[in-house]
Design an enzyme around this catalytic site. Structure first.
Site, PDB file in Angstrom:
ATOM      1  CG  ASN A   1      -1.834   1.123   1.345  1.00  0.00           C
ATOM      2  OD1 ASN A   1      -1.827   2.014   0.496  1.00  0.00           O
ATOM      3  ND2 ASN A   1      -2.654   1.133   2.383  1.00  0.00           N
TER       4      ASN A   1
ATOM      5  NE  ARG B   1      -6.193   1.394   0.212  1.00  0.00           N
ATOM      6  CZ  ARG B   1      -6.173   2.575   0.778  1.00  0.00           C
ATOM      7  NH1 ARG B   1      -5.044   3.069   1.235  1.00  0.00           N
ATOM      8  NH2 ARG B   1      -7.265   3.276   0.881  1.00  0.00           N
TER       9      ARG B   1
ATOM     10  CG  HIS C   1     -13.208   3.213   3.729  1.00  0.00           C
ATOM     11  ND1 HIS C   1     -13.982   4.187   4.335  1.00  0.00           N
ATOM     12  CD2 HIS C   1     -11.927   3.550   3.989  1.00  0.00           C
ATOM     13  CE1 HIS C   1     -13.208   5.068   4.930  1.00  0.00           C
ATOM     14  NE2 HIS C   1     -11.936   4.711   4.732  1.00  0.00           N
TER      15      HIS C   1
ATOM     16  NE  ARG D   1     -11.061  12.844   3.994  1.00  0.00           N
ATOM     17  CZ  ARG D   1     -10.768  11.546   4.052  1.00  0.00           C
ATOM     18  NH1 ARG D   1     -11.657  10.671   4.455  1.00  0.00           N
ATOM     19  NH2 ARG D   1      -9.579  11.122   3.671  1.00  0.00           N
TER      20      ARG D   1
ATOM     21  CD  GLU E   1      -8.890  -1.483   4.376  1.00  0.00           C
ATOM     22  OE1 GLU E   1      -9.140  -0.732   3.432  1.00  0.00           O
ATOM     23  OE2 GLU E   1      -8.499  -1.072   5.495  1.00  0.00           O
TER      24      GLU E   1
END
Ligand code: AMP
Length: 399
Positions: free
Chosen positions: A7, A91, A180, A241, A384
């Site tokens: 990743n 990823r 996600h 956010r 993941e």
């Protein structure tokens, strides 16, 4: 059969080497400050002590080389030589509309990734750098790409299209993509196993609550709606956010506060969410501590976070015409019992009953609803990397 999962960020590289026979992690680690000074690698081999290697990494090629050296090292390595790595799984953040699943990486795929870079200008270029670096160092090892957006490509048009002039979509690809996806896919599949129900028979709302948070409606194995949008800014409030806002606020702040659109957007991404409301922290542990000692704004930030997630769960239950199961995952979802309790506390209209004792758990798979609860509620730690490794294995054995 070992698969290396990578990743890549612009100055970092996270990795896991996974043995697929029993799906065990042989080693994992993080290379940081790539292309900056004082680069370092933190390498954690299974059953051995963690090591920190301080060595300059001027680019991702050097970083990958240092990771591979660590993996085969006589002392802290976990394999004898590189030929034991049968594939690399990357990823990739944005697959646009080109990728509805993981794919083997070839020249055409790299070209498509470059074309999608405008949709994720901060992330895709770093992912491409990692792919190119592996190609150079391990040219004969097959590679696959797993996309954060791919799981959501099953959304119907009424979910993914914004009510904007249609040409925004046809000319500029403006639409909901969602993120996600690998995590939502993993936990929705896993909860079906835990419930001993077929994946294609249950309706699940998955809540990935971490630094970034998103909620997904998974209707019999297919993502049919998700809270993040064209970018990860939309949806529920997050660490920093804003989540959903009235877009007119941007122009209003330009006019009234003399800010540029870029400055407002920067605030929406980096200074909003629970950090913005509390003025304290984006970290939920800090917020919980502050709320406990009577800090009103920390409490308000937590209340807003939980309220907005509850609204999404209600909306997705309606979107799917029912829900069998709610899953919590990621840093907050797996660990913060009080947040989970606050979210489901006013979902009794759905027939949900939380078992407070069972909810007092962290970081492990657990059913936290009572046996009588009409909708099951679960904590399922996400994985993941394992999902990427599984998809990579599928891709390379198919070809
Ligand atoms: P992630 O992005 O999945 O790594 O999640 C990071 C978030 O998880 C941070 O905002 C932390 O506040 C939160 N987190 C991690 N551990 C805990 C905990 N024990 N209690 C509450 N929040 C936690």
């Amino acid at each position: 059969m070992h698969i290396l999962v990578i990743n890549c960020g612009s100055s970092s590289l996270k990795y896991q080497l996974i043995s697929m026979k029993h799906e065990t992690v042989l080693a994992k680690g993080l290379a940081e400050r790539i292309g900056i000074n004082d680069s370092l690698l933190t390498h954690s081999p299974k059953g051995k002590d963690k090591v920190v290697v301080r060595k300059d990494m001027k680019d991702h090629i050097e970083a990958i080389q240092i990771v591979l050296d660590a993996l085969v090292d006589k002392e802290h390595g976990v394999i004898e030589d590189m030929s034991q790595i049968k594939a690399v799984g990357h990823r990739v953040v944005h697959g646009g509309e080109d990728f509805a699943g993981s794919v083997c990486i070839n020249d055409d795929v790299i070209e498509a990734l470059k074309n999608n870079a405008t949709l994720a200008p901060l992330h895709n270029p770093a992912n491409i750098m990692g792919i190119m670096a592996c190609r150079q160092i391990m040219p004969d090892v097959p590679m696959a790409g797993t996309f954060d957006t791919a799981f959501h490509q099953t959304m119907p048009r009424e979910s993914y299209l914004y009510a904007l002039p249609y040409s925004y979509y046809t000319d500029y690809k403006v639409r909901r993509y969602g993120f996600h996806g690998t995590s939502h896919k993993y936990v929705s599949q896993r909860v079906a196993e835990l419930m001993e129900k077929p994946y294609d028979a249950i309706k699940t709302v998955t809540c990935h609550l971490g630094n970034g948070s998103s909620i997904t409606a998974v209707d019999r194995g297919r993502s049919v709606d998700t809270s993040m949008g064209m970018t990860p800014l939309e949806g529920v409030p997050m660490g920093t956010r804003s989540g959903d806002i009235d877009p007119s606020i941007i122009e209003f702040m330009e006019r009234e506060a003399g800010m540029t659109a870029q400055e407002v957007l920067n605030d929406l991404n980096r200074k909003s969410g629970v950090l913005g409301i509390s003025g304290i922290s984006s970290d939920f542990r800090d917020l919980a501590d502050a709320a406990e000692t009577g800090n009103e704004r920390a409490k308000l930030a937590l209340d807003i976070f939980c309220y907005r997630i509850r609204k999404y769960i209600g909306a997705y239950a309606a979107a799917m015409n029912g829900v069998d199961c709610i899953v919590f995952t990621a840093g907050i979802g797996e660990n913060a019992a009080s947040v989970r309790a606050a979210i489901v506390s006013k979902l009794s209209w759905l027939g949900i009953e939380l078992d407070e004792e069972k909810n007092n758990t962290r970081g492990r798979e657990a059913r936290i609803s009572t046996p009588d609860s009409k909708v099951q509620v679960w904590v399922v730690p996400t994985n993941e990397e394992l999902m990427i490794a599984r998809d990579t294995l599928t891709c390379i054995t198919k070809d």
